[in-house]
Design a protein around this motif. Structure first.
Motif, short mmCIF file in Angstrom:
data_model
loop_
_atom_site.label_atom_id
_atom_site.label_comp_id
_atom_site.label_asym_id
_atom_site.label_seq_id
_atom_site.Cartn_x
_atom_site.Cartn_y
_atom_site.Cartn_z
N VAL A 167 67.56 45.53 64.38
CA VAL A 167 68.15 43.88 63.92
C VAL A 167 67.70 43.49 62.45
N LEU A 227 69.79 44.27 59.91
CA LEU A 227 71.07 43.51 59.67
C LEU A 227 70.53 42.44 59.41
N GLU A 228 69.24 42.39 58.92
CA GLU A 228 68.62 40.88 58.67
C GLU A 228 68.17 41.05 56.78
N SER A 242 79.79 51.46 63.27
CA SER A 242 78.60 51.25 64.31
C SER A 242 79.59 53.38 65.13
N SER A 301 72.83 49.20 71.52
CA SER A 301 72.22 49.27 69.37
C SER A 301 73.97 48.17 68.64
N ILE A 360 72.89 44.19 67.85
CA ILE A 360 72.86 43.02 66.60
C ILE A 360 73.95 42.04 66.58
N ALA A 420 72.73 39.43 67.54
CA ALA A 420 71.84 38.37 66.44
C ALA A 420 73.13 38.10 65.10
N GLN A 422 76.11 39.39 64.43
CA GLN A 422 77.69 40.20 64.03
C GLN A 422 78.28 40.25 64.80
N ILE A 432 72.28 49.68 58.47
CA ILE A 432 71.99 49.00 59.62
C ILE A 432 71.36 50.04 60.33
#
Ligand SMILES: *Cc1c(COP(=O)(O)O)cnc(C)c1O
Length: 235
Positions: free
Chosen positions: A5, A8-9, A35, A42, A46, A49, A51, A222
């Motif tokens: 995460v 990703l940010e 992915s 996983s 995200i 979060a 995505q 990521i």
């Protein structure tokens, strides 16, 4: 697991910075989180979060994940498309990034019609003429545009490239710029919009954004490193 995460940010921030440098709107760049090889848990992390766009390169592996995850996710097929998998790929994926020949594009249009689907397609360009990669060469793409612009059951939204592997992302800049130029030329000479450019991966997505990418396909930056080369992988 919290790590992905944060990563990703971090990628989102880097996309934002690249957009600022290029004076582009960040809304015009879609992050496709690649992915492949990574588990449902996983992906869910995200997804939670925020995505919503994910890329997979193998139909079978993807089918199991798609089944297990929220239907609101938008799936991008980024791998090489085998003709005998088209019927299975089309119902699962809203986007197909690597349409690498006129014959395949024609077949996808035909099957999409039969299945009453309307996939969005990118045409892959093999810019450096690499043996290991699929894709149109520029001349055959120019010649194919006439027929492609007549397809009724697909939406051809743009071009896609995977430039030769290099250590320094700056070395990819010329390929990205050249894909954009080719797109601009095709738009002038056809009635198509081709508004999207799928280019840039973990190592070079910022340069790709500076050169006009609308879709960046980012996996390992990521999710972490993958083991070995993946079946169906193009790069
Ligand atoms: C695996 C893959 C990616 C992601 O690669 P990373 O280097 O992990 O970001 C992007 N595009 C295609 C076509 C791929 O096969």
């Amino acid at each position: 697991m919290i790590g992905i995460v944060c990563q990703l940010e971090e990628i989102r921030l880097r996309i934002l910075r690249a957009c600022e440098r290029a004076e582009r709107n960040v809304e015009d760049v879609t992050l496709v989180a690649v992915s492949k090889t990574f588990p449902v848990e996983s992906i869910r992390l995200i997804y939670d979060a925020g995505q919503n766009e994910f890329g997979e390169s193998r139909q079978q592996e993807a089918a199991a994940k798609i089944e297990a995850l929220p239907s609101s996710i938008s799936w991008h097929f980024i791998g090489r498309v085998q003709r005998n998998k088209v019927r299975k790929i089309l119902p699962l994926f809203a986007y197909i990034h690597a349409v690498d020949s006129l014959k395949l594009a024609r077949y996808i249009d035909e099957v999409a019609g039969e299945m009453s689907l309307r996939p969005r397609l990118f045409l892959q360009v093999n810019q450096a003429g690499e043996e290991s990669k699929g894709g149109f060469d520029e001349t055959s793409l120019r010649e194919a545009m006439d027929e492609i612009s007549g397809f009724r059951n697909v939406e051809v939204i743009g071009l896609m490239t995977i430039p030769p592997a290099v250590d320094d992302p700056e070395e990819s800049r010329c390929w990205f710029a050249s894909l954009r130029k080719l797109r601009d030329e095709l738009v002038v000479n056809s009635n198509m919009k081709l508004s999207c450019l799928s280019m840039g991966m973990s190592g070079d997505f910022e340069v790709a954004i500076e050169e006009g990418a609308t879709h960046v396909r980012v996996g390992s930056a990521i999710f972490g490193a993958r083991e070995g080369k993946v079946d169906g992988e193009l790069g």
